[in-house]
Design an enzyme around this catalytic site. Structure first.
Site: not given
Length: 310
Positions: A105, A180, A248
């Site tokens: 990701t 995502k 993050k």
């Protein structure tokens, strides 16, 4: 089952390790690389005990030398750059006509940059972040959202199927990463509401098992409710997807929203709450530990009250 291929897998974390094992069980010839020698040794021992023949390389480039497909699953933009574009990165060794599929990701900007660099070398590229956590990786039940050219998607689909529950081609390079981001924003919002709902039920003296039974069969039902209600009510958070990684991911989402001229106040507020949990030492706890931040009367760093009614 696609015909056996030569595959490299870079990154043997809680996700990458199980995914690599699935590829070997599917009959592919797999070479693995991990930056931590200790973790590499753990997986080498685990796979040997299972009878899986997985080779290990000393550098990402060495792992990629003969690969038809290189999969990557590391931590963030910098990690991905290091294992793909640095001097011993996979792109220095991959041959023209091979495929690079990234399960990390990362930012959509990084995904687009990597695709451009790969395609300049005659290499197909796919950004393919996953959702489903460690359990999804272990059980081969990951949801994979993909960005890239149709050709790259079709080459990767049958190979990724061995560890996927669903695989969706969302759009061009970067689209998988943006999807995502949307996924993580949804999770953050749901956990915020779920945390407040559990606090309400507790404060009212309700039977928490019966409350879950009453509301989980209706419109409020969610994966987070079904899988985290009981652990959240029991103050159990030493498992699952770490808050450090969620922050993050939310950072990437907020940056992309800003680039697109969008306001994301709910995501931004939950991200602030997670920052407070990190500051209290909970960065490695599951994302459901958000409920510990929403204690009665606990202020955020900006002074906003989590419980406006005290």
């Amino acid at each position: 089952m696609t015909a056996p291929l030569s595959i490299a897998f870079i990154g043997l974390g809680v996700m990458g390790g199980p995914m690599t094992g699935h590829l070997a069980r599917a009959g592919h010839r797999v070479t693995a690389f991990n930056r931590s020698e200790k973790r590499a040794a753990h997986w080498q021992k685990t796979w040997a005990e299972e009878g899986l023949d997985i080779a290990f390389a000393k550098t990402p480039a060495e792992a990629a030398l003969e690969a038809d497909i290189v999969f990557v699953c590391v931590g963030n933009d910098d990690d991905l750059h290091a294992v793909t574009l640095d001097d011993d990165g996979v792109l220095t060794a991959m041959r023209s006509g091979s495929l690079l599929a990234d399960h990390t990701t990362v930012s959509a900007k990084m995904a687009r940059h990597l695709a451009k660099e790969a395609e300049a070398r005659g290499i197909d590229a796919l950004d393919a972040p996953v959702s489903g956590g460690e359990a999804g990786a272990v059980n081969g039940q990951l949801a994979i959202m993909c960005g890239g050219r149709d050709r790259a998607m079709e080459r990767a689909r049958n190979v990724m199927d061995c560890y996927a529950k669903s695989i969706v081609h969302v759009g061009p390079s970067g689209a998988g990463q943006t999807a995502k981001m949307a996924n993580q924003m949804c999770i953050a919002g749901v956990l915020g509401g779920l945390s407040e709902a559990i606090r309400l039920a507790k404060a009212a003296g309700l039977d928490l098992d019966k409350t879950y039974e009453a509301i989980s069969g209706g419109a409020a039902q969610s994966w987070q409710m079904d899988n985290r209600w009981r652990t959240m009510t029991a103050d159990e958070f030493d498992f699952g997807f770490a808050i450090d990684w969620m922050r993050k991911d939310l950072g990437y989402a907020l940056d992309e929203a800003k680039r697109l001229g969008l306001s994301s106040p709910v995501t931004a507020l939950v991200d602030q709450f997670y920052a407070d949990v990190q500051a209290a030492g909970g960065g490695r706890q599951d994302t459901s530990a958000l409920i510990t931040r929403l204690a009665k009367g606990s202020p955020t760093k900006t002074g906003i009250q989590a419980d406006t009614q005290g």
